[in-house]
Design a protein around this motif. Sequence first.
Motif, PDB file in Angstrom:
ATOM      1  N   GLY A  14       0.819  -1.200   0.000  1.00 49.75           N
ATOM      2  CA  GLY A  14       0.000   0.000   0.000  1.00 49.75           C
ATOM      3  C   GLY A  14       0.850   1.246   0.000  1.00 49.75           C
ATOM      4  O   GLY A  14       2.077   1.174   0.006  1.00 49.75           O
ATOM      5  N   GLU A  15       0.164   2.375  -0.042  1.00 45.16           N
ATOM      6  CA  GLU A  15       0.860   3.653  -0.022  1.00 45.16           C
ATOM      7  C   GLU A  15      -0.012   4.704   0.636  1.00 45.16           C
ATOM      8  O   GLU A  15      -1.229   4.536   0.760  1.00 45.16           O
ATOM      9  CB  GLU A  15       1.263   4.071  -1.437  1.00 45.16           C
ATOM     10  N   ILE A  16       0.623   5.767   1.062  1.00 44.79           N
ATOM     11  CA  ILE A  16      -0.093   6.883   1.686  1.00 44.79           C
ATOM     12  C   ILE A  16       0.524   8.170   1.163  1.00 44.79           C
ATOM     13  O   ILE A  16       1.729   8.223   0.931  1.00 44.79           O
ATOM     14  CB  ILE A  16      -0.027   6.825   3.236  1.00 44.79           C
ATOM     15  N   ARG A  17      -0.299   9.150   0.952  1.00 44.73           N
ATOM     16  CA  ARG A  17       0.172  10.481   0.567  1.00 44.73           C
ATOM     17  C   ARG A  17      -0.146  11.419   1.720  1.00 44.73           C
ATOM     18  O   ARG A  17      -1.272  11.442   2.205  1.00 44.73           O
ATOM     19  CB  ARG A  17      -0.510  10.965  -0.700  1.00 44.73           C
ATOM     20  N   LEU A  31       3.766  14.485  12.970  1.00 41.98           N
ATOM     21  CA  LEU A  31       3.081  13.229  13.283  1.00 41.98           C
ATOM     22  C   LEU A  31       4.105  12.391  14.030  1.00 41.98           C
ATOM     23  O   LEU A  31       5.225  12.220  13.556  1.00 41.98           O
ATOM     24  CB  LEU A  31       2.655  12.489  12.013  1.00 41.98           C
ATOM     25  N   TYR A  32       3.754  11.879  15.180  1.00 38.71           N
ATOM     26  CA  TYR A  32       4.706  11.103  15.956  1.00 38.71           C
ATOM     27  C   TYR A  32       4.120   9.740  16.270  1.00 38.71           C
ATOM     28  O   TYR A  32       3.096   9.645  16.953  1.00 38.71           O
ATOM     29  CB  TYR A  32       5.075  11.831  17.245  1.00 38.71           C
ATOM     30  N   HIS A  33       4.725   8.707  15.739  1.00 35.29           N
ATOM     31  CA  HIS A  33       4.256   7.330  15.908  1.00 35.29           C
ATOM     32  C   HIS A  33       2.754   7.234  15.640  1.00 35.29           C
ATOM     33  O   HIS A  33       2.003   6.707  16.442  1.00 35.29           O
ATOM     34  CB  HIS A  33       4.584   6.802  17.306  1.00 35.29           C
ATOM     35  N   SER A  34       2.351   7.741  14.497  1.00 40.90           N
ATOM     36  CA  SER A  34       0.941   7.745  14.102  1.00 40.90           C
ATOM     37  C   SER A  34       0.688   6.633  13.103  1.00 40.90           C
ATOM     38  O   SER A  34       1.413   6.489  12.115  1.00 40.90           O
ATOM     39  CB  SER A  34       0.579   9.089  13.465  1.00 40.90           C
ATOM     40  N   TRP A  35      -0.338   5.842  13.354  1.00 40.74           N
ATOM     41  CA  TRP A  35      -0.705   4.762  12.441  1.00 40.74           C
ATOM     42  C   TRP A  35      -1.615   5.319  11.362  1.00 40.74           C
ATOM     43  O   TRP A  35      -2.609   5.980  11.643  1.00 40.74           O
ATOM     44  CB  TRP A  35      -1.414   3.644  13.202  1.00 40.74           C
ATOM     45  N   LEU A  36      -1.272   5.047  10.110  1.00 39.89           N
ATOM     46  CA  LEU A  36      -2.041   5.493   8.956  1.00 39.89           C
ATOM     47  C   LEU A  36      -2.446   4.284   8.124  1.00 39.89           C
ATOM     48  O   LEU A  36      -1.628   3.405   7.860  1.00 39.89           O
ATOM     49  CB  LEU A  36      -1.201   6.423   8.074  1.00 39.89           C
ATOM     50  N   MET A  37      -3.708   4.242   7.706  1.00 37.79           N
ATOM     51  CA  MET A  37      -4.143   3.181   6.794  1.00 37.79           C
ATOM     52  C   MET A  37      -3.545   3.435   5.425  1.00 37.79           C
ATOM     53  O   MET A  37      -3.430   4.571   4.987  1.00 37.79           O
ATOM     54  CB  MET A  37      -5.663   3.150   6.685  1.00 37.79           C
ATOM     55  N   GLN A  66      -8.812  10.907   7.526  1.00 37.68           N
ATOM     56  CA  GLN A  66      -9.509   9.619   7.492  1.00 37.68           C
ATOM     57  C   GLN A  66      -8.537   8.467   7.716  1.00 37.68           C
ATOM     58  O   GLN A  66      -8.837   7.528   8.448  1.00 37.68           O
ATOM     59  CB  GLN A  66     -10.204   9.441   6.139  1.00 37.68           C
ATOM     60  N   ALA A  67      -7.368   8.542   7.091  1.00 41.33           N
ATOM     61  CA  ALA A  67      -6.359   7.497   7.267  1.00 41.33           C
ATOM     62  C   ALA A  67      -5.903   7.432   8.720  1.00 41.33           C
ATOM     63  O   ALA A  67      -5.674   6.357   9.261  1.00 41.33           O
ATOM     64  CB  ALA A  67      -5.167   7.748   6.346  1.00 41.33           C
ATOM     65  N   LEU A  68      -5.802   8.592   9.371  1.00 40.09           N
ATOM     66  CA  LEU A  68      -5.407   8.633  10.785  1.00 40.09           C
ATOM     67  C   LEU A  68      -6.492   8.062  11.693  1.00 40.09           C
ATOM     68  O   LEU A  68      -6.211   7.283  12.604  1.00 40.09           O
ATOM     69  CB  LEU A  68      -5.117  10.079  11.211  1.00 40.09           C
ATOM     70  N   SER A  69      -7.728   8.445  11.443  1.00 37.71           N
ATOM     71  CA  SER A  69      -8.802   8.020  12.345  1.00 37.71           C
ATOM     72  C   SER A  69      -9.231   6.571  12.123  1.00 37.71           C
ATOM     73  O   SER A  69      -9.664   5.902  13.057  1.00 37.71           O
ATOM     74  CB  SER A  69     -10.010   8.948  12.219  1.00 37.71           C
ATOM     75  N   ASN A  70      -9.101   6.055  10.902  1.00 37.09           N
ATOM     76  CA  ASN A  70      -9.550   4.691  10.619  1.00 37.09           C
ATOM     77  C   ASN A  70      -8.510   3.622  10.924  1.00 37.09           C
ATOM     78  O   ASN A  70      -8.859   2.454  11.064  1.00 37.09           O
ATOM     79  CB  ASN A  70      -9.983   4.570   9.159  1.00 37.09           C
ATOM     80  N   ALA A  71      -7.249   3.983  11.017  1.00 39.08           N
ATOM     81  CA  ALA A  71      -6.199   2.983  11.233  1.00 39.08           C
ATOM     82  C   ALA A  71      -6.428   2.129  12.477  1.00 39.08           C
ATOM     83  O   ALA A  71      -6.315   0.902  12.411  1.00 39.08           O
ATOM     84  CB  ALA A  71      -4.829   3.650  11.275  1.00 39.08           C
ATOM     85  N   PRO A  72      -6.768   2.703  13.640  1.00 41.40           N
ATOM     86  CA  PRO A  72      -6.973   1.844  14.815  1.00 41.40           C
ATOM     87  C   PRO A  72      -8.230   0.980  14.729  1.00 41.40           C
ATOM     88  O   PRO A  72      -8.338  -0.026  15.403  1.00 41.40           O
ATOM     89  CB  PRO A  72      -7.106   2.829  15.975  1.00 41.40           C
ATOM     90  N   ARG A  73      -9.171   1.371  13.892  1.00 41.42           N
ATOM     91  CA  ARG A  73     -10.453   0.649  13.802  1.00 41.42           C
ATOM     92  C   ARG A  73     -10.415  -0.527  12.837  1.00 41.42           C
ATOM     93  O   ARG A  73     -11.205  -1.449  12.961  1.00 41.42           O
ATOM     94  CB  ARG A  73     -11.545   1.617  13.354  1.00 41.42           C
ATOM     95  N   LYS A  79      -1.432  -1.022   7.236  1.00 46.39           N
ATOM     96  CA  LYS A  79      -1.183   0.305   7.788  1.00 46.39           C
ATOM     97  C   LYS A  79       0.296   0.460   8.066  1.00 46.39           C
ATOM     98  O   LYS A  79       1.050  -0.512   8.062  1.00 46.39           O
ATOM     99  CB  LYS A  79      -2.027   0.565   9.026  1.00 46.39           C
ATOM    100  N   ALA A  80       0.706   1.690   8.312  1.00 50.23           N
ATOM    101  CA  ALA A  80       2.112   1.977   8.608  1.00 50.23           C
ATOM    102  C   ALA A  80       2.175   2.952   9.771  1.00 50.23           C
ATOM    103  O   ALA A  80       1.315   3.823   9.917  1.00 50.23           O
ATOM    104  CB  ALA A  80       2.797   2.581   7.394  1.00 50.23           C
ATOM    105  N   CYS A  81       3.192   2.791  10.590  1.00 46.47           N
ATOM    106  CA  CYS A  81       3.449   3.722  11.680  1.00 46.47           C
ATOM    107  C   CYS A  81       4.428   4.769  11.150  1.00 46.47           C
ATOM    108  O   CYS A  81       5.522   4.434  10.693  1.00 46.47           O
ATOM    109  CB  CYS A  81       4.033   2.991  12.881  1.00 46.47           C
ATOM    110  N   VAL A  82       4.015   6.035  11.192  1.00 49.05           N
ATOM    111  CA  VAL A  82       4.770   7.112  10.569  1.00 49.05           C
ATOM    112  C   VAL A  82       5.103   8.186  11.592  1.00 49.05           C
ATOM    113  O   VAL A  82       4.266   8.544  12.426  1.00 49.05           O
ATOM    114  CB  VAL A  82       3.950   7.742   9.418  1.00 49.05           C
ATOM    115  N   SER A  83       6.321   8.711  11.511  1.00 49.38           N
ATOM    116  CA  SER A  83       6.720   9.882  12.284  1.00 49.38           C
ATOM    117  C   SER A  83       7.286  10.905  11.317  1.00 49.38           C
ATOM    118  O   SER A  83       8.165  10.591  10.511  1.00 49.38           O
ATOM    119  CB  SER A  83       7.786   9.530  13.327  1.00 49.38           C
ATOM    120  N   VAL A  84       6.760  12.115  11.381  1.00 51.23           N
ATOM    121  CA  VAL A  84       7.232  13.214  10.556  1.00 51.23           C
ATOM    122  C   VAL A  84       7.348  14.425  11.479  1.00 51.23           C
ATOM    123  O   VAL A  84       6.417  14.740  12.195  1.00 51.23           O
ATOM    124  CB  VAL A  84       6.242  13.546   9.407  1.00 51.23           C
ATOM    125  N   CYS A  85       8.510  15.071  11.466  1.00 52.55           N
ATOM    126  CA  CYS A  85       8.671  16.260  12.300  1.00 52.55           C
ATOM    127  C   CYS A  85       9.585  17.267  11.612  1.00 52.55           C
ATOM    128  O   CYS A  85      10.300  16.936  10.664  1.00 52.55           O
ATOM    129  CB  CYS A  85       9.212  15.893  13.675  1.00 52.55           C
TER     130      CYS A  85
END
Length: 89
Positions: A14-17, A31-37, A66-73, A79-85
Motif C-alpha cells: 500500500g501507499e499513503i500520501r 506526526l509522531y508514531h501515528s498509524w495510517l491506513m 480519514q487514514a489517521l482516524s480509521n487505522a486503529p479501527r 497500515k504503517a506507523c509514521v513519524s514526521v517532524c
Amino acid sequence: ERLHETAPAPRAVGEIRIPMRHMVQKCDGALYHSWLMLDSPGLNDSVASIGLMETGGGSAGEALMQALSNAPRQLYQPKACVSVCKVED
C-alpha cells in the motif's frame, strides 16, 4: 549468496500520501508514531484514483485525517506507523 536467491521479492502492500501543508496546519507540523491506513498499491482503487487527492488541499487533507482516524479501527487492513517532524523551528 544463496539466501539472496531464495528470498522473496519485495512487494508493495500500500501507499499513503501526506499533504504537508495540511499536516502543518492541522497536526502542528508533526506526526509522531501515528498509524495510517494504506491505500491500494498503485492507487488503482484508492482515494487518489477517485479524485480525493485533488490539488485544492481540502480533499487531500480529509483523506489524511480519514487514514489517521480509521487505522486503529481497521485491524486487518494494511497500515504503517509514521513519524514526521520539523528539522528546526
